[in-house]
Scaffold this motif. Structure first.
Motif, PDB file in Angstrom:
ATOM      1  N   PRO A 162      99.140  -3.026 142.745  1.00 52.67           N
ATOM      2  CA  PRO A 162      99.905  -1.795 143.004  1.00 52.67           C
ATOM      3  C   PRO A 162      99.002  -0.568 142.950  1.00 52.67           C
ATOM      4  O   PRO A 162      97.961  -0.572 142.282  1.00 52.67           O
ATOM      5  CB  PRO A 162     100.921  -1.771 141.856  1.00 52.67           C
ATOM      6  CG  PRO A 162     101.007  -3.182 141.376  1.00 52.67           C
ATOM      7  CD  PRO A 162      99.663  -3.784 141.602  1.00 52.67           C
ATOM      8  N   ARG A 163      99.388   0.473 143.644  1.00 49.57           N
ATOM      9  CA  ARG A 163      98.607   1.723 143.648  1.00 49.57           C
ATOM     10  C   ARG A 163      98.423   2.232 142.227  1.00 49.57           C
ATOM     11  O   ARG A 163      99.306   2.086 141.388  1.00 49.57           O
ATOM     12  CB  ARG A 163      99.315   2.807 144.476  1.00 49.57           C
ATOM     13  CG  ARG A 163      99.219   2.557 145.970  1.00 49.57           C
ATOM     14  CD  ARG A 163     100.041   3.590 146.718  1.00 49.57           C
ATOM     15  NE  ARG A 163      99.931   3.384 148.166  1.00 49.57           N
ATOM     16  CZ  ARG A 163      99.055   3.994 148.925  1.00 49.57           C
ATOM     17  NH1 ARG A 163      98.187   4.833 148.392  1.00 49.57           N
ATOM     18  NH2 ARG A 163      99.023   3.767 150.236  1.00 49.57           N
ATOM     19  N   ARG A 164      97.286   2.825 141.998  1.00 46.69           N
ATOM     20  CA  ARG A 164      96.896   3.389 140.701  1.00 46.69           C
ATOM     21  C   ARG A 164      96.645   2.325 139.639  1.00 46.69           C
ATOM     22  O   ARG A 164      96.449   2.634 138.477  1.00 46.69           O
ATOM     23  CB  ARG A 164      97.934   4.412 140.192  1.00 46.69           C
ATOM     24  CG  ARG A 164      97.985   5.683 141.050  1.00 46.69           C
ATOM     25  CD  ARG A 164      98.863   6.745 140.422  1.00 46.69           C
ATOM     26  NE  ARG A 164     100.276   6.367 140.455  1.00 46.69           N
ATOM     27  CZ  ARG A 164     101.062   6.561 141.509  1.00 46.69           C
ATOM     28  NH1 ARG A 164     100.581   7.099 142.601  1.00 46.69           N
ATOM     29  NH2 ARG A 164     102.326   6.222 141.466  1.00 46.69           N
ATOM     30  N   GLN A 165      96.659   1.046 140.032  1.00 51.76           N
ATOM     31  CA  GLN A 165      96.305  -0.039 139.102  1.00 51.76           C
ATOM     32  C   GLN A 165      94.818  -0.344 139.288  1.00 51.76           C
ATOM     33  O   GLN A 165      94.386  -0.713 140.382  1.00 51.76           O
ATOM     34  CB  GLN A 165      97.130  -1.293 139.402  1.00 51.76           C
ATOM     35  CG  GLN A 165      96.791  -2.476 138.521  1.00 51.76           C
ATOM     36  CD  GLN A 165      97.506  -2.436 137.187  1.00 51.76           C
ATOM     37  OE1 GLN A 165      98.710  -2.553 137.119  1.00 51.76           O
ATOM     38  NE2 GLN A 165      96.734  -2.253 136.134  1.00 51.76           N
ATOM     39  N   VAL A 166      94.033  -0.160 138.239  1.00 54.67           N
ATOM     40  CA  VAL A 166      92.587  -0.355 138.323  1.00 54.67           C
ATOM     41  C   VAL A 166      92.266  -1.847 138.371  1.00 54.67           C
ATOM     42  O   VAL A 166      92.833  -2.640 137.615  1.00 54.67           O
ATOM     43  CB  VAL A 166      91.876   0.300 137.112  1.00 54.67           C
ATOM     44  CG1 VAL A 166      90.362   0.046 137.179  1.00 54.67           C
ATOM     45  CG2 VAL A 166      92.157   1.796 137.080  1.00 54.67           C
ATOM     46  N   SER A 167      91.361  -2.212 139.249  1.00 56.42           N
ATOM     47  CA  SER A 167      90.945  -3.614 139.373  1.00 56.42           C
ATOM     48  C   SER A 167      90.080  -4.024 138.186  1.00 56.42           C
ATOM     49  O   SER A 167      89.102  -3.348 137.855  1.00 56.42           O
ATOM     50  CB  SER A 167      90.167  -3.820 140.676  1.00 56.42           C
ATOM     51  OG  SER A 167      89.487  -5.070 140.665  1.00 56.42           O
ATOM     52  N   GLY A 168      90.440  -5.148 137.575  1.00 59.86           N
ATOM     53  CA  GLY A 168      89.652  -5.666 136.460  1.00 59.86           C
ATOM     54  C   GLY A 168      88.255  -6.066 136.882  1.00 59.86           C
ATOM     55  O   GLY A 168      87.314  -6.027 136.084  1.00 59.86           O
ATOM     56  N   LEU A 169      88.085  -6.451 138.163  1.00 57.43           N
ATOM     57  CA  LEU A 169      86.762  -6.824 138.660  1.00 57.43           C
ATOM     58  C   LEU A 169      85.834  -5.615 138.673  1.00 57.43           C
ATOM     59  O   LEU A 169      84.695  -5.691 138.196  1.00 57.43           O
ATOM     60  CB  LEU A 169      86.870  -7.421 140.069  1.00 57.43           C
ATOM     61  CG  LEU A 169      85.545  -7.758 140.749  1.00 57.43           C
ATOM     62  CD1 LEU A 169      84.786  -8.825 139.967  1.00 57.43           C
ATOM     63  CD2 LEU A 169      85.761  -8.205 142.190  1.00 57.43           C
ATOM     64  N   LYS A 170      86.319  -4.506 139.202  1.00 58.66           N
ATOM     65  CA  LYS A 170      85.488  -3.306 139.281  1.00 58.66           C
ATOM     66  C   LYS A 170      85.058  -2.853 137.888  1.00 58.66           C
ATOM     67  O   LYS A 170      83.910  -2.470 137.668  1.00 58.66           O
ATOM     68  CB  LYS A 170      86.250  -2.188 140.002  1.00 58.66           C
ATOM     69  CG  LYS A 170      86.374  -2.395 141.508  1.00 58.66           C
ATOM     70  CD  LYS A 170      86.980  -1.179 142.180  1.00 58.66           C
ATOM     71  CE  LYS A 170      86.919  -1.317 143.700  1.00 58.66           C
ATOM     72  NZ  LYS A 170      87.494  -0.126 144.379  1.00 58.66           N
ATOM     73  N   GLU A 171      85.983  -2.891 136.941  1.00 65.29           N
ATOM     74  CA  GLU A 171      85.664  -2.505 135.558  1.00 65.29           C
ATOM     75  C   GLU A 171      84.591  -3.405 134.967  1.00 65.29           C
ATOM     76  O   GLU A 171      83.628  -2.941 134.349  1.00 65.29           O
ATOM     77  CB  GLU A 171      86.920  -2.600 134.685  1.00 65.29           C
ATOM     78  CG  GLU A 171      87.852  -1.426 134.788  1.00 65.29           C
ATOM     79  CD  GLU A 171      88.954  -1.507 133.746  1.00 65.29           C
ATOM     80  OE1 GLU A 171      89.461  -0.453 133.361  1.00 65.29           O
ATOM     81  OE2 GLU A 171      89.297  -2.620 133.312  1.00 65.29           O
TER      82      GLU A 171
END
Length: 317
Positions: A268-277
């Motif tokens: 969903p929008r504004r949900q940060v990807s755990g991969l990128k983190e």
């Protein structure tokens, strides 16, 4: 005259015995004093005890070879039956350079691009690898090949493949069928890769016994994954909590590969990807490696490379 029965398990006897029982014919040539009767997945052999022992030893070598390379031809049989019995001697006689897995029908599974070869090299030196890149770059396929190789060579006892079922929020109850039927559409790319690398009967046996497990990410919670080669696919669709949960499942003697495409996030929008983190947070930790694949690694239809390039241009405008 002594009698002995040898049962073939987890392999297709038709494939092993060959067309018109060609393997049996060749065995009879090398063991003319032994009577061999093949019925279904069983071999009944008659002869003197010493000859039966030698025959069974050679047959076990043939079975081991077939399990490793998924093929058995006339030349291979002759090499095994006339060798000194050392596996290393047989292995050296095969051209196995750069081959990760001998797949179904003798298909050679190799790393085909520079970055895929880098994945193989980094996995030899690290216990955790992030393989990031667009669709069609072979990151998942190479990861599965590395896992199958580790299982065949007994470096691990099991393979665990997982991915987030993000399209339905990991709540699959509304789909028809039992749990396996609900999950299969999400896991199909993993099944496809496995079917290229492991014969059908053996794959079904591994799945049934839990040697290979395919499950959505939610099913990993609370587990400790020891002696396992674990692949998290489509990791761009994990949340912060999911990625942290997955990474901390790592047990003793485990290998982890995390694959994903940051350009195809379905969260969903504004949900940060755990991969990128995780790519940012873990980049300097010894034992964790990262490899970035790009359109030069695409091995699908020639148009896929052009499609990725075209989308890259509009996404950066």
């Amino acid at each position: 005259m002594n009698e002995r029965i040898i049962e073939l398990t987890e392999i297709n006897p038709n494939d092993f015995f060959g067309a018109q029982n060609s393997t049996i014919t060749q065995l009879k040539t090398f063991f003319p004093k032994i009577k061999i009767v093949a019925r279904g997945n069983k071999l009944k052999i008659f002869g003197e005890p010493e000859l039966l022992n030698e025959f069974e030893k050679r047959l076990r070598m043939l079975i081991k070879y077939f399990n490793r390379y998924n093929k058995l031809d006339e030349n291979s049989i002759e090499r095994i039956l006339t060798s000194t019995g050392k596996e290393e001697e047989i292995r050296k006689s095969e051209n196995t350079k750069d081959v990760l897995v001998h797949g179904v029908s003798g298909k050679l599974i190799k790393a085909q691009t520079a970055n895929q070869r880098k994945m193989v090299e980094l996995m030899q030196k690290n216990d955790m690898l992030f393989a990031v890149g667009p669709a069609g770059t072979g990151k998942t396929y190479t990861a599965v090949a590395l896992a199958v190789k580790a299982l065949k060579e007994k470096e691990v006892r099991r393979i665990i493949l997982t991915r987030p079922a993000v399209e339905s929020g990991e709540n699959l109850g509304f789909l028809p069928g039992d749990l396996k039927e609900k999950l299969d559409p999400y896991m199909q790319p993993l099944y496809d890769a496995l079917r290229d690398m492991i014969p059908h009967e053996k794959l079904e046996s591994h799945l049934e016994k839990g040697v290979i497990q395919i499950a959505p990410l939610a099913f990993m919670r609370g587990r400790t994954l020891d002696n396992a080669f674990v692949i998290l696919d489509e990791a761009q669709n994990t949340t912060h909590a999911q990625m942290k949960m997955f990474l901390t499942r790592m047990g003793m003697h485990a290998k982890f590969i995390i694959t994903g495409d940051p350009g195809q996030i379905d969260l969903p929008r504004r949900q940060v990807s755990g991969l990128k983190e995780s790519l940012l947070a873990l980049k300097d930790i010894d034992g964790i490696a990262q490899v970035y694949l790009d359109d030069k690694d695409v091995i699908r239809h020639r148009l896929v490379k052009k499609i990725i390039s075209a989308y890259k241009s509009i996404e950066t405008e």
